[in-house]
Design an enzyme around this catalytic site. Sequence first.
Site, PDB file in Angstrom:
ATOM      1  N   GLU A  86      -6.455  -3.965   7.917  1.00  0.00           N
ATOM      2  CA  GLU A  86      -6.826  -4.532   6.635  1.00  0.00           C
ATOM      3  C   GLU A  86      -5.608  -4.737   5.740  1.00  0.00           C
ATOM      4  O   GLU A  86      -4.635  -3.988   5.797  1.00  0.00           O
ATOM      5  CB  GLU A  86      -7.839  -3.621   5.948  1.00  0.00           C
TER       6      GLU A  86
ATOM      7  N   CYS B  37      -0.928  -4.885  -0.386  1.00  0.00           N
ATOM      8  CA  CYS B  37      -0.888  -3.611   0.335  1.00  0.00           C
ATOM      9  C   CYS B  37      -1.056  -3.919   1.814  1.00  0.00           C
ATOM     10  O   CYS B  37      -2.093  -4.430   2.230  1.00  0.00           O
ATOM     11  CB  CYS B  37      -2.021  -2.720  -0.184  1.00  0.00           C
TER      12      CYS B  37
ATOM     13  N   CYS C 255      -3.826   5.960  12.788  1.00  0.00           N
ATOM     14  CA  CYS C 255      -2.696   6.793  12.391  1.00  0.00           C
ATOM     15  C   CYS C 255      -2.664   8.015  13.286  1.00  0.00           C
ATOM     16  O   CYS C 255      -3.706   8.545  13.655  1.00  0.00           O
ATOM     17  CB  CYS C 255      -2.870   7.216  10.924  1.00  0.00           C
TER      18      CYS C 255
ATOM     19  N   CYS D  72      -4.430  13.491   7.897  1.00  0.00           N
ATOM     20  CA  CYS D  72      -4.597  14.021   6.545  1.00  0.00           C
ATOM     21  C   CYS D  72      -6.093  14.130   6.259  1.00  0.00           C
ATOM     22  O   CYS D  72      -6.847  13.180   6.511  1.00  0.00           O
ATOM     23  CB  CYS D  72      -3.904  13.115   5.542  1.00  0.00           C
TER      24      CYS D  72
ATOM     25  N   CYS E 119      -8.099  11.492   4.100  1.00  0.00           N
ATOM     26  CA  CYS E 119      -7.846  10.067   4.340  1.00  0.00           C
ATOM     27  C   CYS E 119      -8.761   9.533   5.422  1.00  0.00           C
ATOM     28  O   CYS E 119      -8.839  10.094   6.516  1.00  0.00           O
ATOM     29  CB  CYS E 119      -6.390   9.872   4.761  1.00  0.00           C
TER      30      CYS E 119
ATOM     31  N   PHE F  82       2.621  13.416  -1.653  1.00  0.00           N
ATOM     32  CA  PHE F  82       2.950  14.818  -1.882  1.00  0.00           C
ATOM     33  C   PHE F  82       1.682  15.679  -1.859  1.00  0.00           C
ATOM     34  O   PHE F  82       1.530  16.563  -1.046  1.00  0.00           O
ATOM     35  CB  PHE F  82       3.710  14.951  -3.204  1.00  0.00           C
ATOM     36  N   HIS F  83       0.821  15.446  -2.811  1.00  0.00           N
ATOM     37  CA  HIS F  83      -0.563  15.922  -2.789  1.00  0.00           C
ATOM     38  C   HIS F  83      -0.815  17.421  -2.940  1.00  0.00           C
ATOM     39  O   HIS F  83      -1.964  17.844  -3.032  1.00  0.00           O
ATOM     40  CB  HIS F  83      -1.308  15.456  -1.530  1.00  0.00           C
TER      41      HIS F  83
ATOM     42  N   CYS G 297      -7.417   2.912  -1.917  1.00  0.00           N
ATOM     43  CA  CYS G 297      -6.569   3.739  -1.055  1.00  0.00           C
ATOM     44  C   CYS G 297      -7.412   4.671  -0.195  1.00  0.00           C
ATOM     45  O   CYS G 297      -8.304   5.339  -0.701  1.00  0.00           O
ATOM     46  CB  CYS G 297      -5.679   4.672  -1.865  1.00  0.00           C
TER      47      CYS G 297
HETATM   48  N1  SAH Z   1       0.627   6.830   5.695  1.00  0.00           N
HETATM   49  C1  SAH Z   1       1.304   6.596   4.494  1.00  0.00           C
HETATM   50  C2  SAH Z   1       0.870   5.340   3.774  1.00  0.00           C
HETATM   51  C3  SAH Z   1      -0.596   4.986   3.727  1.00  0.00           C
HETATM   52  S1  SAH Z   1      -1.645   5.897   2.690  1.00  0.00           S
HETATM   53  C4  SAH Z   1       1.166   7.802   3.584  1.00  0.00           C
HETATM   54  O1  SAH Z   1       0.394   8.683   3.880  1.00  0.00           O
HETATM   55  O2  SAH Z   1       1.902   7.865   2.587  1.00  0.00           O
HETATM   56  C5  SAH Z   1      -1.346   5.344   1.025  1.00  0.00           C
HETATM   57  C6  SAH Z   1      -1.694   6.407  -0.011  1.00  0.00           C
HETATM   58  O3  SAH Z   1      -3.112   6.583  -0.170  1.00  0.00           O
HETATM   59  C7  SAH Z   1      -1.140   7.754   0.373  1.00  0.00           C
HETATM   60  O4  SAH Z   1      -0.558   8.401  -0.728  1.00  0.00           O
HETATM   61  C8  SAH Z   1      -2.374   8.483   0.796  1.00  0.00           C
HETATM   62  O5  SAH Z   1      -2.171   9.861   0.736  1.00  0.00           O
HETATM   63  C9  SAH Z   1      -3.398   7.967  -0.163  1.00  0.00           C
HETATM   64  N2  SAH Z   1      -4.784   8.204   0.242  1.00  0.00           N
HETATM   65  C10 SAH Z   1      -5.266   8.340   1.492  1.00  0.00           C
HETATM   66  N3  SAH Z   1      -6.599   8.568   1.471  1.00  0.00           N
HETATM   67  C11 SAH Z   1      -6.976   8.559   0.175  1.00  0.00           C
HETATM   68  C12 SAH Z   1      -8.231   8.710  -0.492  1.00  0.00           C
HETATM   69  N4  SAH Z   1      -9.359   8.888   0.185  1.00  0.00           N
HETATM   70  N5  SAH Z   1      -8.239   8.648  -1.833  1.00  0.00           N
HETATM   71  C13 SAH Z   1      -7.096   8.404  -2.526  1.00  0.00           C
HETATM   72  N6  SAH Z   1      -5.892   8.256  -1.947  1.00  0.00           N
HETATM   73  C14 SAH Z   1      -5.822   8.330  -0.611  1.00  0.00           C
HETATM   74 FE1  SF4 Z   2      -1.969   8.584   8.027  1.00  0.00          FE
HETATM   75 FE2  SF4 Z   2      -3.767   8.563   6.042  1.00  0.00          FE
HETATM   76 FE3  SF4 Z   2      -2.091  10.630   6.300  1.00  0.00          FE
HETATM   77 FE4  SF4 Z   2      -1.158   8.242   5.463  1.00  0.00          FE
HETATM   78  S1  SF4 Z   2      -2.627   9.541   4.382  1.00  0.00           S
HETATM   79  S2  SF4 Z   2      -0.265   9.609   7.033  1.00  0.00           S
HETATM   80  S3  SF4 Z   2      -2.486   6.844   6.679  1.00  0.00           S
HETATM   81  S4  SF4 Z   2      -3.685  10.025   7.784  1.00  0.00           S
END
Ligand code: SAH
Ligand code: SF4
Length: 388
Positions: free
Chosen positions: A114, A127, A134, A138, A141, A248-249, A367
């Site tokens: 997408e 984007c 992946c 995480c 995600c 970072f999170h 996101c």
């Molecule tokens: N893999 C890379 C880039 C893609 S994710 C990464 O992890 O940085 C882009 C951003 O969206 C990242 O900061 C990710 O942590 C965030 N993200 C993923 N799932 C999300 C969700 N359900 N709600 C809000 N942000 C999310």
């Molecule tokens: Fe992969 Fe989602 Fe983690 Fe980004 S946030 S590294 S897309 S699993």
Amino acid sequence: MTAPITQDVLTIPRKLPEGGKPNLVGMTRDQMRAALIEAGTAEKQAKMRVGQVWQWVYHWGVRDFEAMTNLAKDYRALLAQHFVLEVPEVVTKQVSTDGTRKYLVRIAGGHEVEVVYIPETDRGTLCISSQVGCTLTCSFCHTGTQKLVRNLTAAEIVGQVMLARDDLNEWPVQGAPKNETRLVSNIVLMGMGEPLYNFENVRDAMKVVMDGEGIALGRRRITLSTSGVVPEIARTAEEIGCLLAVSFHATTDEVRDQLVPINKKWNIATLLEALKAYPGLTNSERITFEYVMLDHVNDSKEDAYRLVELLRGIPAKVNLIPFNEWPGAPYKRSSGNRIHAFADIIYQAGYSSPIRTPRGEDIMAACGQLKSATEKQRKSATKTTVQG
Ligand code: SAH
Ligand code: SF4
């Protein structure tokens, strides 16, 4: 997600790449030069030929060798005989009530990724995705619930930018006055996948996108988001030169291990060391710390104070992302009060701390919602899909 859905779902039929022939899209200038020579271009002329083809493809958006009118007919025939110019096929396009556009695109092998276009008053951000699925998992995600299928090629990465420009009608028109406002003015590598696990293809694709004779997006208009692949961070600055965002999170290893499991390999201290050493790090090119707001998981005031401590010495800004829920997600979005209280602490400490407004929620384009949600959406959308 309660916003009324006005969808524009359509199918744009386009042929899949013809078998066998190399795609000139996505090649760097050097690669294209070598390919043209191999196809019979005289070495002496190769550089000039690359310049001509490059301008047709990336400045004018031409994808038909026949239309490259400053090339001799024979040479156009030679190109057509040896090469294709292909970008991924757009399967569906959806437009949100807020103007966000989401494209589901199909790539070789029938896989889908997408691409999301987010128009704002002062910019338009595209984007793009770097992988199908992946390898990382995480826990917040949606993409992370999907196994890695494969890396995208450089052609498929550049192609996402090109197909968005096609759809937005952004290629210049010969003879018409130059349009100064760019629709795709910024690119974020924040779609599906971990871009630093597909480093070479991402780098080559961004080189093509940044080339001044073509799409010509400046390096500071591109932001690459990584979950923290430490060994590739320095290379990102050296070989791409774009801005960096880090997922970072969390403010303790214990919590980050849970949210971003790559932390077990490269923990917070190791990641921060790599960021401090990010070449060329200045105040005008601050690193963005992305921080997803998960209710009562990582959103306390103590977390905010700890984050400020961790950021010390790093030119940084913090981007707070209200969690975007997806079916079966184990988290809830933090309340507005908690998000604002968190943002205030960061801001008071001298860091910009914008709260990212979720965009395109009604079409599941926000996101972390990409891909699997689309499959669901498509099932209901097939009823309204217009076959062209
Ligand atoms: N893999 C890379 C880039 C893609 S994710 C990464 O992890 O940085 C882009 C951003 O969206 C990242 O900061 C990710 O942590 C965030 N993200 C993923 N799932 C999300 C969700 N359900 N709600 C809000 N942000 C999310
Ligand atoms: Fe992969 Fe989602 Fe983690 Fe980004 S946030 S590294 S897309 S699993």
